[in-house]
Design a protein around this motif. Structure first.
Motif, PDB file in Angstrom:
ATOM      1  N   MET A 153      -2.591   0.733  -1.084  1.00 52.61           N
ATOM      2  CA  MET A 153      -3.767   1.066  -1.896  1.00 52.61           C
ATOM      3  C   MET A 153      -4.927   0.139  -1.564  1.00 52.61           C
ATOM      4  SD  MET A 153      -2.293   1.973  -5.697  1.00 52.61           S
ATOM      5  CE  MET A 153      -3.569   1.026  -6.490  1.00 52.61           C
ATOM      6  N   GLY A 154      -4.600  -1.133  -1.357  1.00 50.78           N
ATOM      7  CA  GLY A 154      -5.625  -2.118  -1.053  1.00 50.78           C
ATOM      8  C   GLY A 154      -6.757  -2.050  -2.069  1.00 50.78           C
ATOM      9  N   ALA A 155      -7.959  -2.011  -1.564  1.00 49.76           N
ATOM     10  CA  ALA A 155      -9.125  -2.002  -2.448  1.00 49.76           C
ATOM     11  C   ALA A 155      -9.667  -0.583  -2.641  1.00 49.76           C
ATOM     12  CB  ALA A 155     -10.205  -2.902  -1.872  1.00 49.76           C
ATOM     13  N   THR A 156      -8.802   0.429  -2.381  1.00 50.43           N
ATOM     14  CA  THR A 156      -9.249   1.822  -2.519  1.00 50.43           C
ATOM     15  C   THR A 156      -9.768   2.090  -3.932  1.00 50.43           C
ATOM     16  OG1 THR A 156      -7.524   2.471  -0.980  1.00 50.43           O
ATOM     17  CG2 THR A 156      -8.527   4.229  -2.247  1.00 50.43           C
ATOM     18  N   GLU A 157     -10.880   2.795  -3.998  1.00 53.23           N
ATOM     19  CA  GLU A 157     -11.451   3.151  -5.300  1.00 53.23           C
ATOM     20  C   GLU A 157     -10.464   3.992  -6.101  1.00 53.23           C
ATOM     21  OE1 GLU A 157     -14.697   2.600  -6.454  1.00 53.23           O
ATOM     22  OE2 GLU A 157     -15.007   1.239  -4.762  1.00 53.23           O
ATOM     23  N   MET A 206     -15.537   9.262   5.367  1.00 55.39           N
ATOM     24  CA  MET A 206     -14.212   9.037   4.789  1.00 55.39           C
ATOM     25  C   MET A 206     -13.875  10.132   3.779  1.00 55.39           C
ATOM     26  SD  MET A 206     -12.622   5.532   3.499  1.00 55.39           S
ATOM     27  CE  MET A 206     -11.060   5.423   2.676  1.00 55.39           C
ATOM     28  N   ALA A 207     -12.616  10.546   3.812  1.00 47.93           N
ATOM     29  CA  ALA A 207     -12.192  11.620   2.912  1.00 47.93           C
ATOM     30  C   ALA A 207     -12.362  11.198   1.458  1.00 47.93           C
ATOM     31  CB  ALA A 207     -10.738  11.970   3.191  1.00 47.93           C
ATOM     32  N   GLU A 208     -12.659  12.169   0.639  1.00 52.37           N
ATOM     33  CA  GLU A 208     -12.865  11.897  -0.778  1.00 52.37           C
ATOM     34  C   GLU A 208     -11.543  11.693  -1.504  1.00 52.37           C
ATOM     35  OE1 GLU A 208     -16.316  12.349  -2.804  1.00 52.37           O
ATOM     36  OE2 GLU A 208     -16.145  11.050  -1.072  1.00 52.37           O
ATOM     37  N   LYS A 209     -10.577  12.584  -1.151  1.00 54.26           N
ATOM     38  CA  LYS A 209      -9.314  12.569  -1.873  1.00 54.26           C
ATOM     39  C   LYS A 209      -8.273  11.767  -1.109  1.00 54.26           C
ATOM     40  CE  LYS A 209      -9.827  17.062  -4.065  1.00 54.26           C
ATOM     41  NZ  LYS A 209      -9.313  18.429  -4.108  1.00 54.26           N
ATOM     42  N   LEU A 210      -7.708  10.782  -1.751  1.00 53.99           N
ATOM     43  CA  LEU A 210      -6.667   9.986  -1.114  1.00 53.99           C
ATOM     44  C   LEU A 210      -5.401  10.016  -1.960  1.00 53.99           C
ATOM     45  CD1 LEU A 210      -8.802   6.908  -0.015  1.00 53.99           C
ATOM     46  CD2 LEU A 210      -8.088   8.845   1.375  1.00 53.99           C
ATOM     47  N   ILE A 211      -4.285   9.923  -1.262  1.00 51.94           N
ATOM     48  CA  ILE A 211      -2.986  10.017  -1.919  1.00 51.94           C
ATOM     49  C   ILE A 211      -2.098   8.903  -1.375  1.00 51.94           C
ATOM     50  CG2 ILE A 211      -0.923  11.465  -2.222  1.00 51.94           C
ATOM     51  CD1 ILE A 211      -3.697  13.441  -1.120  1.00 51.94           C
ATOM     52  N   VAL A 212      -1.276   8.335  -2.232  1.00 50.70           N
ATOM     53  CA  VAL A 212      -0.272   7.378  -1.763  1.00 50.70           C
ATOM     54  C   VAL A 212       1.070   8.104  -1.698  1.00 50.70           C
ATOM     55  CG1 VAL A 212       0.996   5.257  -2.273  1.00 50.70           C
ATOM     56  CG2 VAL A 212      -1.474   5.355  -2.677  1.00 50.70           C
ATOM     57  N   LEU A 244      -3.908   6.815   6.811  1.00 51.35           N
ATOM     58  CA  LEU A 244      -4.978   5.838   7.024  1.00 51.35           C
ATOM     59  C   LEU A 244      -4.447   4.412   7.046  1.00 51.35           C
ATOM     60  CD1 LEU A 244      -7.357   7.485   4.416  1.00 51.35           C
ATOM     61  CD2 LEU A 244      -7.276   7.949   6.863  1.00 51.35           C
ATOM     62  N   ARG A 245      -3.370   4.189   6.344  1.00 52.15           N
ATOM     63  CA  ARG A 245      -2.801   2.851   6.261  1.00 52.15           C
ATOM     64  C   ARG A 245      -1.320   3.004   5.949  1.00 52.15           C
ATOM     65  NH1 ARG A 245      -5.721   0.240   1.669  1.00 52.15           N
ATOM     66  NH2 ARG A 245      -7.577   0.658   2.871  1.00 52.15           N
ATOM     67  N   ARG A 246      -0.492   2.145   6.490  1.00 54.06           N
ATOM     68  CA  ARG A 246       0.939   2.270   6.183  1.00 54.06           C
ATOM     69  C   ARG A 246       1.615   0.913   6.140  1.00 54.06           C
ATOM     70  NH1 ARG A 246       4.051   5.857   9.588  1.00 54.06           N
ATOM     71  NH2 ARG A 246       2.274   7.001  10.408  1.00 54.06           N
ATOM     72  N   THR A 247       2.755   0.874   5.465  1.00 61.06           N
ATOM     73  CA  THR A 247       3.547  -0.342   5.428  1.00 61.06           C
ATOM     74  C   THR A 247       5.018   0.039   5.277  1.00 61.06           C
ATOM     75  OG1 THR A 247       3.798  -2.513   4.370  1.00 61.06           O
ATOM     76  CG2 THR A 247       3.473  -0.650   2.908  1.00 61.06           C
ATOM     77  N   SER A 248       5.890  -0.919   5.532  1.00 60.42           N
ATOM     78  CA  SER A 248       7.313  -0.668   5.280  1.00 60.42           C
ATOM     79  C   SER A 248       8.010  -1.983   4.997  1.00 60.42           C
ATOM     80  CB  SER A 248       7.961   0.020   6.485  1.00 60.42           C
ATOM     81  OG  SER A 248       7.962  -0.850   7.589  1.00 60.42           O
ATOM     82  N   CYS A 249       9.121  -1.899   4.298  1.00 60.67           N
ATOM     83  CA  CYS A 249       9.957  -3.087   4.084  1.00 60.67           C
ATOM     84  C   CYS A 249      11.400  -2.631   3.947  1.00 60.67           C
ATOM     85  CB  CYS A 249       9.504  -3.860   2.847  1.00 60.67           C
ATOM     86  SG  CYS A 249       9.661  -2.942   1.309  1.00 60.67           S
TER      87      CYS A 249
END
Ligand SMILES: [Zn+2]
Length: 326
Positions: free
Chosen positions: A56-60, A1-7, A28-33
């Motif tokens: 973000m979920g449970a992302t560190e 898994m990649a080290e760097k994550l961005i929202v 990796l994950r997406r949502t919309s409303c």
């Protein structure tokens, strides 16, 4: 898994989209409303927060580099303030960066959607490795982003690169912005639809009228494209005309910025070569010297509907590396 994550968040007039991505632009994950902008600023800000929490979920926390948000209309990028979002009622001087940093305790960057689409295409799409490029989006409106010498051009107050509001016909149709004869008023989707309606009213033979069952209000650029793809000469001519005006606008941009690539995205580009060929022909015909265009391809964008999300991601990555925020 990649080290760097961005929202990344794409705040639009209809939808709020959010994604968790890595620094290579993989989502990796997406949502919309639904934005439901008519409910006012506060509920929309609440929905943005909700979408961010969801992806973000449970992302560190240590893995998260920051949150990027793209918004429509002028944005004061350095301060992260949405100045005036035309499709979002009440959005005047909303300090989105401050609001989100207070909520999440992470660095937050905010930018104009079309500006950041240029960054997205440069980092992840059609413009990889190109230091001077101009991105143009042609859909309901026309927007753009200019990257010159690897820097996103912001202007003194952050409002640069309104490529759709350059004057093309000094005595042409009135634009929504108040100016006259803007590129947007001549070549965006609604302009193509308006010209189609005018032609249908003259009684000219065209498949466009059949496609809407004679109801002229139903004519959109999408309908015109359907007719054009089926070979309807009137519809093809409408895209030729839009392409001509976009080409005239690009000639201005080539002369001003001398980019090495022009990337065009947005729903109207679904017309494909019916739009791109007249654009390229006009540029060849009108640019003052061939060295302005012969090494400057004009190509379709490659990121599609994710361009906003990836623009937000690209802005977070840019924040870490350049002087754009100093
Ligand atoms: Zn305008």
């Amino acid at each position: 898994m990649a080290e760097k994550l961005i929202v990344g968040v794409d705040l639009g007039g209809t939808q709020i989209r959010a994604a968790l991505a890595d620094d290579e632009g993989s989502i990796l994950r997406r949502t919309s409303c639904l934005t439901l902008a008519e409910e006012g600023v506060k509920p929309v800000v609440g929905r943005i927060k909700g979408a961010i929490y969801e992806v973000m979920g449970a992302t560190e926390r240590e893995q998260l580099q920051g949150i990027g948000i793209v918004a429509p209309g002028p944005v004061a990028l350095r301060k992260g303030i949405v100045r005036d979002a035309p499709n979002l009622p009440g959005w005047k001087n909303v300090p989105l960066k401050t609001l989100m940093e207070a909520e999440f305790g992470l660095p937050v960057v905010v930018g104009n959607d079309a500006n950041l689409a240029a960054l997205a295409e440069q980092r992840f799409g059609a413009g990889q490795g190109v230091s001077d490029l101009i991105y143009i989006t042609v859909s309901t409106g026309i927007g753009g982003g200019i990257i010159a010498d690897n820097r996103l051009l912001l202007g003194a107050q952050g409002f640069a690169a309104e490529v759709g509001h350059q004057t093309i016909e000094a005595h042409g149709p009135r634009c929504k912005c108040g100016n006259i004869g803007c590129l947007e008023a001549l070549a965006a989707g609604p302009a193509i639809a308006r010209c189609a309606r005018e032609l249908v009213r003259t009684g000219i033979g065209t498949a466009i009228a059949d496609l809407v069952g004679g109801d002229l209000d139903k004519i959109t650029a999408k309908v015109v494209n359907r007719a054009a793809q089926a070979g309807d000469p009137v519809a093809i001519e409408l895209f030729r005309q839009a392409g001509f005006y976009i080409g005239v606008g690009i000639v201005n941009l080539l002369h001003l910025f001398n980019p090495s690539l022009i990337v065009i995205g947005g729903s109207v580009t679904k017309a494909g070569d019916l739009l791109f060929e007249p654009i390229r022909a006009t540029v060849r015909e009108r640019a003052m010297a061939s060295y302005y265009w012969e090494n400057t391809p004009i190509v379709p964008a490659t990121l599609g509907d994710d361009v906003g999300l990836l623009g937000a991601v690209a802005l977070v990555l840019l924040r870490n590396t350049t002087a754009n925020f100093e």
